[in-house]
Motif scaffolding. Structure first.
Motif, PDB file in Angstrom:
ATOM      1  N   UNK A   1      56.849  12.978 -39.270  1.00 25.97           N
ATOM      2  CA  UNK A   1      57.416  13.988 -38.401  1.00 25.97           C
ATOM      3  C   UNK A   1      58.249  13.420 -37.264  1.00 25.97           C
ATOM      4  N   UNK A   2      58.698  14.314 -36.381  1.00 23.64           N
ATOM      5  CA  UNK A   2      59.595  13.939 -35.290  1.00 23.64           C
ATOM      6  C   UNK A   2      58.907  13.139 -34.195  1.00 23.64           C
ATOM      7  N   UNK A   3      57.588  13.137 -34.200  1.00 20.76           N
ATOM      8  CA  UNK A   3      56.887  12.454 -33.130  1.00 20.76           C
ATOM      9  C   UNK A   3      56.891  13.256 -31.844  1.00 20.76           C
ATOM     10  N   UNK A   4      56.810  14.578 -31.977  1.00 22.71           N
ATOM     11  CA  UNK A   4      56.880  15.491 -30.834  1.00 22.71           C
ATOM     12  C   UNK A   4      55.489  16.081 -30.578  1.00 22.71           C
ATOM     13  N   UNK A   5      55.059  16.041 -29.307  1.00 27.17           N
ATOM     14  CA  UNK A   5      53.800  16.667 -28.914  1.00 27.17           C
ATOM     15  C   UNK A   5      54.057  18.142 -28.639  1.00 27.17           C
ATOM     16  N   UNK A   6      53.242  19.002 -29.223  1.00 26.76           N
ATOM     17  CA  UNK A   6      53.530  20.429 -29.165  1.00 26.76           C
ATOM     18  C   UNK A   6      53.668  20.936 -27.733  1.00 26.76           C
ATOM     19  N   UNK A   7      52.772  20.508 -26.850  1.00 27.42           N
ATOM     20  CA  UNK A   7      52.810  21.013 -25.489  1.00 27.42           C
ATOM     21  C   UNK A   7      53.595  20.170 -24.510  1.00 27.42           C
ATOM     22  N   UNK A   8      54.160  19.045 -24.979  1.00 28.32           N
ATOM     23  CA  UNK A   8      54.864  18.157 -24.080  1.00 28.32           C
ATOM     24  C   UNK A   8      53.932  17.568 -23.031  1.00 28.32           C
ATOM     25  N   UNK A   9      54.481  16.929 -22.013  1.00 25.85           N
ATOM     26  CA  UNK A   9      53.737  16.400 -20.870  1.00 25.85           C
ATOM     27  C   UNK A   9      54.627  16.592 -19.639  1.00 25.85           C
ATOM     28  N   UNK A  10      54.092  16.416 -18.429  1.00 26.06           N
ATOM     29  CA  UNK A  10      54.952  16.566 -17.253  1.00 26.06           C
ATOM     30  C   UNK A  10      56.207  15.700 -17.354  1.00 26.06           C
ATOM     31  N   UNK A  11      57.351  16.330 -17.203  1.00 28.91           N
ATOM     32  CA  UNK A  11      58.626  15.633 -17.298  1.00 28.91           C
ATOM     33  C   UNK A  11      59.225  15.630 -18.682  1.00 28.91           C
ATOM     34  N   UNK A  12      58.451  16.073 -19.686  1.00 28.36           N
ATOM     35  CA  UNK A  12      58.938  16.126 -21.073  1.00 28.36           C
ATOM     36  C   UNK A  12      58.669  17.525 -21.606  1.00 28.36           C
ATOM     37  N   UNK A  13      59.698  18.186 -22.077  1.00 30.89           N
ATOM     38  CA  UNK A  13      59.576  19.566 -22.519  1.00 30.89           C
ATOM     39  C   UNK A  13      58.696  19.724 -23.745  1.00 30.89           C
ATOM     40  N   UNK A  14      58.178  20.931 -23.979  1.00 27.37           N
ATOM     41  CA  UNK A  14      57.338  21.195 -25.150  1.00 27.37           C
ATOM     42  C   UNK A  14      58.163  21.311 -26.417  1.00 27.37           C
ATOM     43  N   UNK A  15      57.472  21.298 -27.531  1.00 27.75           N
ATOM     44  CA  UNK A  15      58.124  21.542 -28.817  1.00 27.75           C
ATOM     45  C   UNK A  15      58.539  23.004 -28.915  1.00 27.75           C
ATOM     46  N   UNK A  16      59.581  23.247 -29.697  1.00 27.19           N
ATOM     47  CA  UNK A  16      60.021  24.603 -29.980  1.00 27.19           C
ATOM     48  C   UNK A  16      59.459  25.040 -31.335  1.00 27.19           C
ATOM     49  N   UNK A  17      58.811  26.184 -31.337  1.00 31.46           N
ATOM     50  CA  UNK A  17      58.180  26.698 -32.550  1.00 31.46           C
ATOM     51  C   UNK A  17      58.750  28.075 -32.865  1.00 31.46           C
ATOM     52  N   UNK A  18      59.238  28.244 -34.089  1.00 30.89           N
ATOM     53  CA  UNK A  18      59.700  29.551 -34.568  1.00 30.89           C
ATOM     54  C   UNK A  18      58.689  30.078 -35.574  1.00 30.89           C
ATOM     55  N   UNK A  19      58.241  31.300 -35.357  1.00 29.91           N
ATOM     56  CA  UNK A  19      57.307  31.951 -36.274  1.00 29.91           C
ATOM     57  C   UNK A  19      58.055  33.100 -36.945  1.00 29.91           C
ATOM     58  N   UNK A  20      58.243  33.000 -38.258  1.00 24.09           N
ATOM     59  CA  UNK A  20      58.976  34.036 -39.000  1.00 24.09           C
ATOM     60  C   UNK A  20      57.966  35.035 -39.542  1.00 24.09           C
TER      61      UNK A  20
END
Length: 371
Positions: A155-174
Motif C-alpha cells: 500500500x501507500x504507507x498512509x496512516x488512516x488518521x494521520x498525526x499532528x502535522x500530517x493530514x489524514x487519509x482520504x476515504x471514499x465510501x460508495x
C-alpha cells in the motif's frame, strides 16, 4: 422437523448456522436438532453447549445432509455440499446466486427448496438477515483497508488518521446503506477524511443528520464518483442491489489515475463486486495488486470475527428458522411475504427475478408454488 447444521467448509469460515441458543429454542418447540461435531468451535461454541441445549452431535456433514429436512448454514453450499442436497429438503443460508451460475445450476438440479438470507425483506424495505453481516463487514472494511494501506502489504504507507502535522487519509465510501454507514462511522472514528457517495438524496440527508460535520456527502454521479476515487487513498465499495449482481462503478481505466498503492475494499464481492478488477479472495491470501492499486476482496469478511458475527446472525435468523420448521416452507411463506421474498429455488425452478435476469434463466412466480 429435523433441523441440521453442518460445519462450514469455506476457506477460514468459522461461523456456524445454528447457535446453542437457537438449538434450545428449536428443541423446546418440539423439533430435533443435529449438529456436525466441531461446527461451533470456531465461534466459541463447543459440542457440549449444543448437547446442553438438547441437540445431538453427529460425526459428519454427510449425516447432516442425509437426515436433515431443514439445513441451516451460513455460507453458500460448496460443490461437495451441493451434491448432497435433495428435492424435498429446505436449505436456509446465504446464497448470492446472481454472480454464481455454477451454484445456481447445481441447486436447480438438486431440486432443493433454497431460501436465501440476503433476499428476505422486512416491512421497511430492508434486508433483515443481511443487515447484521453488513454491519460487521462495514465496520471491518476501514480496518482491513488500513492494513492494506501499510507499505509492507504493497500500500501507500498512509496512516488512516494521520498525526499532528500530517493530514489524514482520504476515504471514499460508495454507497450509503448499512455497509456504507458503518464503514463511514469507523473510518471517521479512526480519524480519516471520509466522503460517502449515494444516489439517494434522502439517504445523504440522513447521513448528514447523523454524522454532522464528521463526514462529507456527495451525490454518486459518474463524474463525482470518478473524481473521489482518483483523490482517495482508500475506496470502500458498499453498493447493493438485492439479489442482483453489483454494478461496476470503478473501471480498470480509473486505476491508472488513482494514487499508486491506494486500496480498494470491495464489500460487494459476494454479489460479483463493484470494481471491474475485483475477484474473490480469502483470508489466507486477501489482497492482490492490479496496475499499482491494492485490492481487498475477501468474500466472507465477517468470518474473521466469527463469534460476534455468529451471534448477530443467529439473533436475526432464528425467528425465520422457527417459522420454516414449525409451519413447513409453504405455510411459512404464505404467512410471511417477506420470508417469501427469500425463496430462490424450488424443485428445479428459479424463483428470484434478479438472479434470473443476471443469469438469463426463466423465473417462476413463487405464488404459483404455494397454492
Amino acid at each position: 422437523m429435523l433441523i441440521g447444521c453442518p460445519k462450514e467448509i469455506k476457506n477460514q469460515e468459522y461461523r456456524v448456522g445454528v447457535t446453542p441458543g437457537a438449538a434450545h429454542e428449536a428443541v423446546a418447540a418440539g423439533h430435533t436438532v443435529i449438529v456436525e461435531t466441531g461446527a461451533g468451535v470456531g465461534s466459541g461454541f463447543p459440542d457440549e453447549d449444543y448437547i446442553a441445549a438438547g441437540a445431538s452431535i453427529v460425526a459428519s456433514a454427510e449425516e447432516v445432509f442425509a437426515r436433515a429436512e431443514l439445513v441451516v448454514k451460513v455460507k453458500e453450499p460448496q460443490p461437495t455440499e451441493r451434491k448432497q442436497l435433495s428435492e424435498g429438503q429446505i436449505l436456509f443460508t446465504y446464497l448470492h446466486l446472481a454472480p454464481d451460475a455454477a451454484q445456481t445450476r447445481d441447486l436447480l438440479d438438486s431440486g432443493v427448496t433454497a431460501v436465501a438470507y440476503e433476499t428476505v425483506t422486512d416491512r421497511a424495505g430492508g434486508l433483515p438477515l443481511l443487515a447484521p453481516m453488513s454491519e460487521v463487514a462495514g465496520r471491518l472494511a476501514p480496518q482491513v483497508g488500513a492494513w492494506t494501506l501499510q507499505k509492507a502489504n504493497g500500500g501507500r504507507g498512509v496512516l488512516l488518521g494521520g498525526v499532528p502535522g500530517v493530514g489524514p487519509a482520504r476515504v471514499a465510501v460508495i454507497g450509503g446503506g448499512v455497509v456504507g454507514t458503518h464503514a463511514a462511522r469507523v473510518a471517521a472514528g479512526m480519524g480519516a477524511e471520509v466522503t460517502v457517495l449515494d444516489r439517494s438524496l434522502t439517504r445523504l440527508r440522513y447521513l448528514e443528520d447523523v454524522f454532522g460535520n464528521t463526514i462529507r456527502t456527495r451525490y454518486a454521479s459518474a463524474a463525482n464518483t470518478r473524481e473521489l476515487v482518483i483523490e482517495s487513498d482508500m475506496v470502500i465499495g458498499a453498493v447493493l442491489i438485492p439479489g442482483a449482481a453489483a454494478p461496476k462503478l470503478v473501471s480498470r481505466a480509473d486505476l491508472a489515475l488513482m494514487k499508486p498503492g491506494a486500496a480498494l475494499v470491495d464489500v460487494a464481492i459476494d454479489q460479483g463486486g463493484c470494481f471491474e478488477t475485483s475477484r474473490p479472495t480469502t483470508h489466507d491470501d486477501p489482497i492482490y495488486e492490479v496496475d499499482g492499486i491494492m485490492h481487498y476482496c475477501v468474500a466472507n469478511m465477517p468470518g474473521a470475527v466469527a463469534r460476534t458475527s455468529t451471534i448477530a446472525l443467529g439473533n436475526a435468523t432464528m425467528p425465520f428458522m422457527m417459522a420454516l420448521a414449525g409451519k413447513g416452507w409453504k405455510q411459512a411463506l404464505r404467512d410471511d411475504p417477506h420470508l417469501k421474498a427469500g425463496l430462490n429455488t424450488h424443485a428445479g425452478k428459479l424463483t428470484c427475478a434478479p438472479v434470473g435476469e443476471a443469469l438469463g434463466i426463466d423465473v417462476t412466480d413463487p405464488d404459483s408454488l404455494l397454492g
